[in-house]
Scaffold this motif. Structure first.
Motif, short mmCIF file in Angstrom:
data_model
loop_
_atom_site.label_atom_id
_atom_site.label_comp_id
_atom_site.label_asym_id
_atom_site.label_seq_id
_atom_site.Cartn_x
_atom_site.Cartn_y
_atom_site.Cartn_z
N MET A 1 0.83 -1.21 0.00
CA MET A 1 0.00 0.00 0.00
C MET A 1 0.87 1.27 0.00
O MET A 1 1.88 1.30 0.68
N LYS A 2 0.44 2.23 -0.78
CA LYS A 2 1.18 3.49 -0.86
C LYS A 2 1.14 4.25 0.48
O LYS A 2 0.08 4.36 1.10
N ILE A 3 2.30 4.72 0.92
CA ILE A 3 2.31 5.61 2.10
C ILE A 3 3.10 6.85 1.72
O ILE A 3 4.32 6.80 1.63
N GLU A 4 2.39 7.94 1.44
CA GLU A 4 3.05 9.18 1.00
C GLU A 4 2.60 10.32 1.89
O GLU A 4 1.41 10.45 2.20
N MET A 5 3.55 11.17 2.29
CA MET A 5 3.19 12.40 2.99
C MET A 5 2.66 13.36 1.92
O MET A 5 3.36 13.64 0.95
N GLU A 6 1.44 13.81 2.06
CA GLU A 6 0.83 14.68 1.04
C GLU A 6 0.19 15.90 1.68
O GLU A 6 -0.16 15.90 2.86
N ARG A 7 -0.03 16.90 0.84
CA ARG A 7 -0.81 18.07 1.24
C ARG A 7 -2.05 18.14 0.36
O ARG A 7 -1.98 17.85 -0.84
N THR A 8 -3.15 18.55 0.97
CA THR A 8 -4.36 18.73 0.18
C THR A 8 -5.04 20.03 0.57
O THR A 8 -4.79 20.57 1.66
N PHE A 9 -5.87 20.53 -0.34
CA PHE A 9 -6.61 21.76 -0.06
C PHE A 9 -8.03 21.39 0.38
O PHE A 9 -8.71 20.59 -0.29
N VAL A 10 -8.43 21.95 1.51
CA VAL A 10 -9.77 21.69 2.05
C VAL A 10 -10.46 23.02 2.28
O VAL A 10 -9.83 23.99 2.70
N ALA A 11 -11.75 23.10 2.00
CA ALA A 11 -12.51 24.31 2.33
C ALA A 11 -13.82 23.91 3.00
O ALA A 11 -14.55 23.06 2.48
N LEU A 12 -14.07 24.50 4.16
CA LEU A 12 -15.39 24.35 4.77
C LEU A 12 -16.29 25.34 4.05
O LEU A 12 -16.00 26.53 3.99
N LYS A 13 -17.36 24.82 3.46
CA LYS A 13 -18.19 25.63 2.56
C LYS A 13 -19.14 26.53 3.34
O LYS A 13 -19.31 26.37 4.55
N PRO A 14 -19.80 27.48 2.63
CA PRO A 14 -20.66 28.45 3.31
C PRO A 14 -21.71 27.84 4.24
O PRO A 14 -21.98 28.38 5.31
N ASP A 15 -22.28 26.69 3.88
CA ASP A 15 -23.31 26.11 4.77
C ASP A 15 -22.72 25.73 6.12
O ASP A 15 -23.35 25.90 7.17
N THR A 16 -21.48 25.26 6.12
CA THR A 16 -20.81 24.88 7.37
C THR A 16 -20.54 26.10 8.24
O THR A 16 -20.77 26.08 9.46
N VAL A 17 -20.07 27.17 7.59
CA VAL A 17 -19.75 28.39 8.34
C VAL A 17 -21.05 29.00 8.90
O VAL A 17 -21.13 29.33 10.09
N GLN A 18 -22.08 29.08 8.05
CA GLN A 18 -23.36 29.67 8.49
C GLN A 18 -23.97 28.92 9.65
O GLN A 18 -24.56 29.52 10.55
N ARG A 19 -23.83 27.59 9.64
CA ARG A 19 -24.52 26.78 10.64
C ARG A 19 -23.67 26.55 11.90
O ARG A 19 -24.08 25.83 12.81
N GLY A 20 -22.49 27.15 11.94
CA GLY A 20 -21.66 27.02 13.14
C GLY A 20 -21.11 25.62 13.34
O GLY A 20 -20.98 25.14 14.46
N LEU A 21 -20.77 24.96 12.22
CA LEU A 21 -20.29 23.57 12.30
C LEU A 21 -18.79 23.44 12.05
O LEU A 21 -18.28 22.32 11.92
N MET A 22 -18.09 24.57 11.97
CA MET A 22 -16.66 24.50 11.63
C MET A 22 -15.89 23.63 12.63
O MET A 22 -15.10 22.78 12.23
N GLY A 23 -16.11 23.88 13.90
CA GLY A 23 -15.35 23.17 14.94
C GLY A 23 -15.53 21.67 14.84
O GLY A 23 -14.56 20.90 14.91
N LYS A 24 -16.78 21.24 14.67
CA LYS A 24 -17.05 19.79 14.63
C LYS A 24 -16.35 19.13 13.45
O LYS A 24 -15.88 18.00 13.55
N ILE A 25 -16.33 19.84 12.33
CA ILE A 25 -15.73 19.23 11.12
C ILE A 25 -14.20 19.26 11.20
O ILE A 25 -13.53 18.29 10.85
N ILE A 26 -13.67 20.36 11.72
CA ILE A 26 -12.20 20.42 11.90
C ILE A 26 -11.76 19.29 12.84
O ILE A 26 -10.74 18.63 12.63
#
Ligand SMILES: Nc1ncnc2c1ncn2[C@@H]1O[C@H](COP(=O)(O)OP(=O)(O)OP(=O)(O)O)[C@@H](O)[C@H]1O
Ligand SMILES: [Mg+2]
Length: 156
Positions: free
Chosen positions: A1-26
């Motif tokens: 199985m591949k094991i690579e250190m990688e970086r990815t871009f993630v964005a919490l979308k407007p619905d998450t920010v509006q609903r106050g769910l950022m902390g739970k998802i982070i």
């Protein structure tokens, strides 16, 4: 199985920010062991939205998608970890929350496909491209920090 250190871009979308769910998802990303090396809350410009979703231009949902991502702030992040691109996509679940695995972020938090809470890059190449839309890669990545365990070892 591949094991690579990688970086990815993630964005919490407007619905998450509006609903106050950022902390739970982070928390889900951190709990899995991923390291957040950049984070920024911002209002997406038209130019950024069109650049981000360029691959979808011309599709029936494109205009709605661009409008949605600009409808409230997003929380943009760069995430680092083992096999981060595929692993983060796995934690997200399928694009349509109705089809997402139980326990995935989209299954647990997203009401509909148009408001599916979180974005993550689908390849290492997309990740590099998307990070550069939202971050100054020379200045805004926090790469020079140690884990708690490394600090303990240094302090001996
Ligand atoms: N058929 C569709 N109808 C409505 N919205 C859609 C449809 N397909 C995709 N979308 C929206 O466009 C976004 C981008 O679609 P894509 O195919 O890249 O899915 P994804 O990679 O799972 O999601 P994202 O790129 O946001 O992480 C989806 O997250 C969803 O909100
Ligand atoms: Mg996508």
């Amino acid at each position: 199985m591949k094991i690579e250190m990688e970086r990815t871009f993630v964005a919490l979308k407007p619905d998450t920010v509006q609903r106050g769910l950022m902390g739970k998802i982070i928390t889900r990303l951190e709990d899995k062991g991923f390291k957040i090396i950049a984070m920024k809350m911002l209002e997406v410009s038209k130019e950024q939205a069109e650049d981000h979703y360029a691959e979808h231009k011309g599709k029936p949902f494109y205009d709605g998608l661009v409008k949605f991502i600009m409808s409230a702030p997003i929380l943009a992040m760069v995430i680092e970890g083992v096999n981060a691109v595929a692993e983060v996509r796995h934690i997200l679940g399928a694009t349509d929350p109705d089809k997402a695995d139980v326990g995935s972020i989209r299954a647990d938090f997203s009401p509909i496909m148009a408001c599916n809470s979180i974005h993550a890059s689908d390849s290492v190449e997309s990740a590099k491209r998307e990070m550069a839309i939202y971050f100054d890669l020379d200045k805004e990545l926090c790469t020079n920090w140690k884990t708690m365990m490394e600090l303990v070892i240094d302090a001996r």
